[in-house]
Design a protein around this motif. Structure first.
Motif: not given
Lengths: 174, 403
Positions: B222, B224-225, B227, B243, B250, B267
């Protein structure tokens, strides 16, 4: 070929022994090769198998014995070097190629080899054939293993047990 | 002579055992189902030891900012104790030994120490080869260990941060990528080529890697940048970008993990918890929203509080005879029953998410009953780390492997 002056150092020319299969075929072979068998080694050390006598092997037929001796002759030089610590990579690769080819055989021959390797106590051959069968089992479901190894079709009762097994060992089927 | 119809099916028991003992647990489990005779041989020789496999949760390793060792948070009455890392892993006061990756009972610690806490086995990996992209990236290493299939493990070195200063954009993920992989089978690092499939890549000038999880011969990584979740198949050497769910923001922090039904993503937006499961079929992937709840309104079960922190850092620093101060903890309860939640991870086998609150309490949130259960106090003793700031950096639900 055997190197007479090195190794154990007490024999001059390679000593030969005679093995007699269950169907009375005589095989003449170097003592060093036959001695890969723990069972034969004792007899040979006692001086058996030389001259016209021969060592009878009532549990091994001629087809199987010739296959066993093919293995022993190929592996004898490396075994004489004490597991071949100074063998080259080429030698080891050649033995590995030989081994792979050697067990690429019909199942009934494989079965006879397993029994012979066990009876004659040939350690390297025992693990080679056991590994071959293990490789045949790997990655298969119980039904596929049964088919591969020539089991008869399962009875309804066995089929029910196999279904129950699938539920109990679900993690293995993932 | 006619060949016996089922030659190999007729092997004597001891020879059959000699063959079966060479099989991995997965194949032994299959062999159990072949017939009664085989099952009897496997049972008699105790060839399959399911009890040694990582099929249960032991506890949770937690990395607190500024501490030398990862802490172990567990329930002493129901799970076997494991040794403090400080007892057997080489360390010194100024070198961190925190968990960087966990897979099926093996841990990868800082400086590439691979550790099995259950058996106290450890090894240090050799230094990796100089990676092809080393001028552009730093790397993070992830363990892949599947004792059901093999006693060997692998460590994948995955590109992590793209250094700033190199401002030109590049394609990520690239059409092919060579990863450095350590294999315990060969004892060395090797290069392995992975080829991209599926969607086209993005142009990126920065990247940041968060975490990775291994599930069914596949490594999910994973970032995060940008994403994305990289799905790296170890079976066919292909990888692709997945995705995250389209309705996530974001800047929303996501937690990747493995649980009952596969790969999960969670999340936590203040108190709103959302959980997705990754569905895969025929090369297509889809995030299914499995659960959504506001933790604020959830029933608290005050029972429990039976989990404890091993407090390895405290005992290592002072001495193991030190007596814990119980008093401040009791007082702390009332004061700290508020504050932010943090996702510690997923229960590997149940619909449970582990959370911490205010760095003080460990909680289990049961998805099916919507109950929030207090597990215990997890704030390390004398962890008033004013210089570095107190924080939980990472947490790893741990499944002990005893082989």
């Amino acid at each position: 070929m055997a190197a007479p002056e090195s190794g154990d150092g007490n024999n001059g020319a390679a000593r030969m022994v005679t093995l007699i299969s269950s169907d009375n075929t005589r095989f003449e072979v170097e003592a060093a090769a036959a001695s890969l068998s723990q069972t034969l080694q004792l007899t040979i050390l006692d001086g058996g198998g030389g001259g016209g006598d021969g060592i009878p092997l009532p549990n091994v037929d001629s087809a199987t014995l010739s296959k066993v001796l093919e293995y022993c002759i190929k592996h004898a030089p490396a075994a004489a070097n004490g597991g071949a610590p100074n063998a080259t990579a080429v030698d080891r690769a050649e033995l590995e190629r030989f081994d792979n080819e050697f067990v690429n055989i019909d199942q009934s021959v494989l079965y006879s080899l397993i029994m012979a390797a066990h009876n004659l106590e040939i350690e390297g051959l025992q693990s080679l054939v056991a590994k071959k069968v293990a490789d045949m089992i790997k990655g298969k479901s119980p039904m596929e293993i049964r088919r591969t190894l020539g089991f008869p079709d399962p009875t309804p009762e066995e089929q029910a047990e196999m279904n129950a097994h699938m539920l109990e060992y679900g993690w293995a089927y993932e | 002579m006619e060949n016996p119809p089922a030659a190999l099916a007729l092997l004597p028991d001891d020879l059959l055992a000699d063959i079966l003992t060479r099989l991995a647990p997965r194949d032994l489990a299959m062999a159990l189902g072949v017939c009664k005779a085989w099952r009897a041989v496997i049972d008699a020789h105790r060839l399959l030891r399911v009890d040694l496999l990582p099929f249960s949760l032991g506890g949770i390793f937690i990395n607190f900012n500024g501490q030398v060792f990862s802490e172990y948070f567990f329930e002493p009455s129901t799970t076997p104790a494991i040794s403090s890392m400080s007892d057997y892993v080489p360390h010194s006061p100024w070198i961190w030994r925190q968990v960087e990756s966990h897979c099926n009972g093996l841990l990868l610690l800082s400086e590439n120490y691979v550790v099995n806490p259950a058996t106290r086995w450890w090894a240090q990996l050799p230094t990796p080869l100089c990676p092809e992209l080393s001028n552009k990236f730093s790397y993070r290493n992830y363990l892949v260990f599947d004792p059901i299939l093999s006693p060997h493990y692998e460590v994948f070195s995955v590109p992590h941060i793209r250094y700033h200063g190199l401002t030109e954009e590049s394609e990520w993920p690239p059409s092919s990528c060579t990863l450095q992989v350590f294999s315990s089978r060969t004892g060395g690092w090797e290069e392995r080529l992975f080829v991209r499939e599926g969607e086209d890549a993005e142009m990126v000038s920065d990247m940041f890697l968060e975490s990775a999880v291994y599930y069914r011969r596949t490594l999910y990584v994973y970032y995060s940048t940008p994403r994305i979740i990289l799905r790296i198949s170890l079976l066919d050497g292909k990888y692709r970008a997945i995705k995250p769910p389209s309705d996530t923001q974001i800047d929303e922090a996501l937690a990747l993990g493995k649980s009952k039904d596969g790969v999960y993503l969670a999340s936590l937006d203040i108190t709103v918890l959302r959980i997705w499961v990754l569905r895969e079929s025929c090369g297509q992937t889809e995030w299914l929203l499995k659960y959504r709840a506001d933790l604020k309104w959830k029933l608290r079960e005050k029972l429990g509080s039976s989990w404890v922190l091993q407090d390895v850092n405290y005992y290592d620093k002072y001495n193991r005879l030190a007596i814990r101060k119980e008093e401040p903890r009791v007082k702390a309860r009332a004061e700290t029953d508020v504050g932010p939640f943090y996702i510690l991870g997923f229960h590997p086998f149940q619909d449970v998410v582990f959370l911490s609150r205010s760095l003080r309490w460990g909680l289990a949130y049961h998805l099916t009953s919507s109950k929030l259960q207090y597990l215990g106090y997890l704030y390390p003793t004398e962890y008033n780390n004013s210089s570095e700031g107190e924080d939980i950096l990472d947490a790893y639900p741990y499944t002990p492997c005893w082989m």
